[in-house]
Design an enzyme around this catalytic site. Sequence first.
Site, PDB file in Angstrom:
ATOM      1  N   GLY A   1       0.986  -1.120   0.039  1.00 27.09           N
ATOM      2  CA  GLY A   1       0.585   0.048   0.173  1.00 27.09           C
ATOM      3  C   GLY A   1       1.315   1.583  -0.202  1.00 27.09           C
ATOM      4  O   GLY A   1      -0.102   2.358   0.428  1.00 27.09           O
TER       5      GLY A   1
ATOM      6  N   LYS B   1       9.149   9.233  -7.188  1.00 24.22           N
ATOM      7  CA  LYS B   1       9.078   8.439  -7.095  1.00 24.22           C
ATOM      8  C   LYS B   1      10.251   7.323  -8.176  1.00 24.22           C
ATOM      9  O   LYS B   1       9.996   7.294  -9.369  1.00 24.22           O
ATOM     10  CB  LYS B   1       8.069   7.227  -7.146  1.00 24.22           C
TER      11      LYS B   1
ATOM     12  N   GLY C   1       9.316   5.012  -2.371  1.00 27.77           N
ATOM     13  CA  GLY C   1      10.398   3.716  -2.406  1.00 27.77           C
ATOM     14  C   GLY C   1      10.294   2.641  -2.931  1.00 27.77           C
ATOM     15  O   GLY C   1       8.368   2.517  -4.173  1.00 27.77           O
TER      16      GLY C   1
ATOM     17  N   GLY D   1       9.578  -1.905  -3.661  1.00 26.82           N
ATOM     18  CA  GLY D   1       9.426  -2.796  -3.275  1.00 26.82           C
ATOM     19  C   GLY D   1       9.505  -2.623  -0.929  1.00 26.82           C
ATOM     20  O   GLY D   1       9.718  -1.293  -0.370  1.00 26.82           O
TER      21      GLY D   1
END
EC number: 6.3.3.3
Length: 216
Positions: free
Chosen positions: A14, A32, A108, A110
């Site tokens: 999430g 991102k 980030g 993962g």
Amino acid sequence: MRPIFITGTGTDVGKTVVSAIVTEALQADYWKPIQSGFASGTDALSVQQLLPPSDRIVHPETYKLFLPASPHIAARQDGVAISLENIVTQYRSIQQQRPTGTPIVIEGAGGIMVPLNDTQFVGDLIEQLQAQVILVSRNYLGSINHSLLTASYSKQKQLNVMGWVFNDHFMNYEQEIVNWTGYPSLASIPYATEVTPQFIQQQAEAIRPALLQQLQ
């Protein structure tokens, strides 16, 4: 203000929804730097669609990799190597483009121990960006272990953790994770069958006081 880095206990916990909520709550920019896989769209596009129109900026990725895999594998497939120095350079450029004090929310890839190249991990990027950290944990069988390991690594790296944001509901152990790790709960995001801009705005209003209390 230090950037706010959204990381988590793993993939699909999430982070993107939480990033949109925090971005809305703080009227921040979103970025991102590493996107692995974009055949069905990017996280930056998802955040852009969830936020109401404003002067906030969704900044372009430093690395946009085709394969939906660990960034170091996706980069290798694309014939590139992820450089943390390049990411930090772009962050400084973003800072210079925006008015002083504009918050920047960084999502980030993962979990916190995901490798970005042969020697460096997401935690190393957080360190180089000197970011404050929000840890995202989705409630599922096994998430206690993953959450405690994430917190243990964060403490080992001496990262500046603001607290937890929990997602979904699987039994009731969020407070136990808070007690065991010493990191406060910033919010518990309820399960939603559909995530809409209205949902993001509601959750942003709810989390804003806790965020402002922890910001540095």
